[in-house]
Design an enzyme around this catalytic site. Structure first.
Site, PDB file in Angstrom:
ATOM      1  N   LYS A 116      -2.384  94.531  43.498  1.00 34.03           N
ATOM      2  CA  LYS A 116      -1.190  93.830  43.005  1.00 34.03           C
ATOM      3  C   LYS A 116      -1.020  94.156  41.530  1.00 34.03           C
ATOM      4  CE  LYS A 116       0.774  89.146  43.204  1.00 34.03           C
ATOM      5  NZ  LYS A 116       0.521  87.771  43.684  1.00 34.03           N
ATOM      6  N   ASP A 128       8.905  95.676  36.659  1.00 38.03           N
ATOM      7  CA  ASP A 128       8.118  96.808  36.167  1.00 38.03           C
ATOM      8  C   ASP A 128       6.961  97.169  37.101  1.00 38.03           C
ATOM      9  OD1 ASP A 128       6.448  94.661  35.822  1.00 38.03           O
ATOM     10  OD2 ASP A 128       6.244  94.876  33.651  1.00 38.03           O
ATOM     11  N   ARG A 179      -6.425  92.337  46.173  1.00 36.84           N
ATOM     12  CA  ARG A 179      -6.312  91.207  47.089  1.00 36.84           C
ATOM     13  C   ARG A 179      -6.753  91.619  48.485  1.00 36.84           C
ATOM     14  NH1 ARG A 179      -0.771  87.870  47.083  1.00 36.84           N
ATOM     15  NH2 ARG A 179       0.162  89.780  47.868  1.00 36.84           N
ATOM     16  N   ASP A 255       9.126  84.456  52.323  1.00 34.01           N
ATOM     17  CA  ASP A 255       8.423  85.709  52.020  1.00 34.01           C
ATOM     18  C   ASP A 255       7.007  85.438  51.502  1.00 34.01           C
ATOM     19  OD1 ASP A 255      10.237  84.720  49.897  1.00 34.01           O
ATOM     20  OD2 ASP A 255       9.191  86.181  48.654  1.00 34.01           O
TER      21      ASP A 255
END
Ligand code: AMP
Ligand code: MG
Length: 497
Positions: A116, A128, A179, A255
């Site tokens: 991530k 970004d 993760r 989401d």
């Protein structure tokens, strides 16, 4: 023994990458200037079957920072949509997360490994593709604290400083978070294809999710109905666990809801100090949609959105399909209520349920709200009060008007008398479900400030260690159990994206 060569480190088996191309975009992480390992979760690495020593070498760091793609990894960004604060956004997707691939753990479980903050993807929109150090440390702490509490969650394998700045109104140190999840498939993944009327993709995705997370559903007469039932049950159980520890997710958009029932996407989340169902920390949730007490209702709303995506698979005619969906959704409330009530009673030391117990529990929660009593400490001190009534003073002192608690304490003691005489066994059983340590906001802020402003990671390490044994007393670390002083109260948390 020499660490495993990096080329042999990851035995990838990438089932998501075998799905059709419209499910994802192939991307490679964007290299960073000067990676430095902040923390590696060696225990988790070993559970994944990865050699921690190898991950900690410069070659391992290259991988954890995205500077080198390991052999046979098939990096990709996943497509998804989602309802954000109630509004449907047909295209979101991983804007700053890159799935390196899937691994099979030592006990045979499939796990995603994702970076991530690894750079831009086709779904970055104006972003970004990066992550700032503060939110990375926050996700690390909160997700590992949840795991230690025994609550289904994504995990933290590593945090790496990039040596680059990210611009978030001011320049901030950048970081990458590794993760681990049983998958990163979300309700929003189903919505992405349903919104495009791509029924083939919805079916493929449902089949993939059944094979991966709910294999028993494949044997049911109606596998897609069984899938919906199973997802609803896991969400209900997850929500009960959140409510029992005072966890506020903060951004329960579709989401951010894992199809596997894990806590996913730690943004402005927080653990509640004083009990109040209206508690909201997230700065972006100005209307309190995702307030503590609303979470079960919102979970049901989110599951309704999932059911809508599956309607065409539930039956060949629409009327029957809608009835199937409704029947599945109706099970949420009873599942939630029974898991939540059972948990509350255990927290109160009531192991042989009686009809009035739920009311007794609710009356305590209401008394806590009226008196701004600390949620975690009230239950923790009840453990001692269950063993020795002379411990009542420290419990009562948590309530603004201690006398308001007294009638309740009397009722509770009468009720405990029906449970049997073994006070010590009861206290120990209560302690195992009433944590002493939670990642309190002011403590999390404190370690982030030390890391970001002074490059001092010792407070982060200490807090992480304390949170790894939340149900133990840990002499010498009492301050980590205490609620914030008035000047330490954190009122807002930020997404930090
Ligand atoms: P979140 O609020 O973290 O759940 O993110 C919502 C959406 O915004 C997701 O599609 C993310 O991938 C995307 N996103 C968040 N932060 C960034 C970022 N810095 N760059 C690109 N995309 C981002
Ligand atoms: Mg998200």
């Amino acid at each position: 023994m020499a660490p495993t060569p990096v080329a042999d480190l990851f035995p990838w088996d990438n089932s998501y990458a075998r799905l059709p191309h419209r499910f994802f975009a192939r991307v490679t992480p964007v290299p960073v200037a000067a990676p430095r390992l902040i923390r590696l979760n060696e225990t988790l690495a070993a559970q994944l079957g990865l050699d921690p020593a190898a991950l900690a070498t410069p070659a391992g760091l290259e991988i954890l920072s995205g500077n080198r793609v390991p052999p046979n990894s098939e990096p990709l960004a996943m497509a998804y949509a989602g309802h954000q604060f109630g509004n449907f956004v047909p295209q979101l997707g991983d804007g700053r997360a890159i799935l390196l691939g899937e691994l099979i753990t030592v006990d045979g479980q499939r796990r995603d490994l994702q970076l991530k903050g690894a750079g831009r993807t086709p779904w970055s929109r104006g972003g970004d593709g990066r992550a700032a150090l503060g939110p990375v440390l926050r996700e690390y702490l909160l997700s590992e604290a949840m795991a230690a509490l025994g609550i289904p969650t994504t995990r933290a394998l590593a945090a790496v400083a990039t040596g680059e700045s990210v611009w978030r109104e001011t320049p901030l140190p950048g970081a990458i978070f590794t993760r681990v999840a049983s998958s990163h498939i979300r309700i929003g993944t189903f919505q992405y294809f349903a919104a495009r009327r791509d029924l083939d993709a919805v079916r493929l995705l449902a089949d993939h999710v059944i094979a991966r997370h709910y294999p028993q559903c494949a044997l049911a007469p109606n596998p897609y109905r069984a899938l919906l039932d199973a997802v609803i049950r896991r969400q209900a159980e997850l929500l009960a666990q959140w409510m029992l520890v005072g966890f506020i997710h903060g951004v329960m958009n579709t989401d951010n809801v894992s199809i596997a029932g894990e806590t996913l996407d730690y943004g402005p989340c927080a653990f509640m100090d004083a009990h109040d169902p209206a508690t909201v920390y997230s700065f972006i949730d100005s209307r309190g949609r995702y307030a503590f007490g609303n979470q079960p209702r919102i979970a049901h709303w989110n599951l309704t959105r999932l059911a809508e995506t599956l309607v065409d698979l539930l039956a060949s005619d629409e009327t029957t399909a809608l009835k199937e969906a409704e029947a599945a959704l109706e099970a949420f409330a009873p599942h939630f209520e029974s898991a939540y009530t059972a948990g509350l009673l255990r927290k109160l030391g009531l192991f042989q349920p009686q009809p009035d117990d739920r009311k007794l529990a609710q009356d305590l929660l209401d008394c806590m709200t009226r008196n701004h009593a600390d949620y975690t400490l009230t239950f923790r001190r009840l453990c001692d009060a269950a063993a020795a009534p002379d411990q009542d003073q420290s419990l009562r002192s948590l309530f603004e008007n201690p006398a308001d608690l007294d009638p309740w304490l009397e009722r509770w003691r009468h009720r405990l008398a029906l449970e049997g005489p073994d006070h010590i066994a009861r206290r120990d059983a209560m302690r195992s479900v009433n944590p002493h340590f939670i990642p309190r906001n002011h403590l999390v802020e404190e370690v982030i400030v030390a890391a970001v402003n002074n490059q001092d990671f010792q407070p982060f390490e200490t807090l992480l260690t304390v949170l790894s044994a939340p149900h133990k007393d840990q002499p010498g670390f009492e301050r980590y159990a205490l609620p914030p002083q008035p000047d330490q109260i954190v009122r807002n948390t930020y997404c930090g994206t």
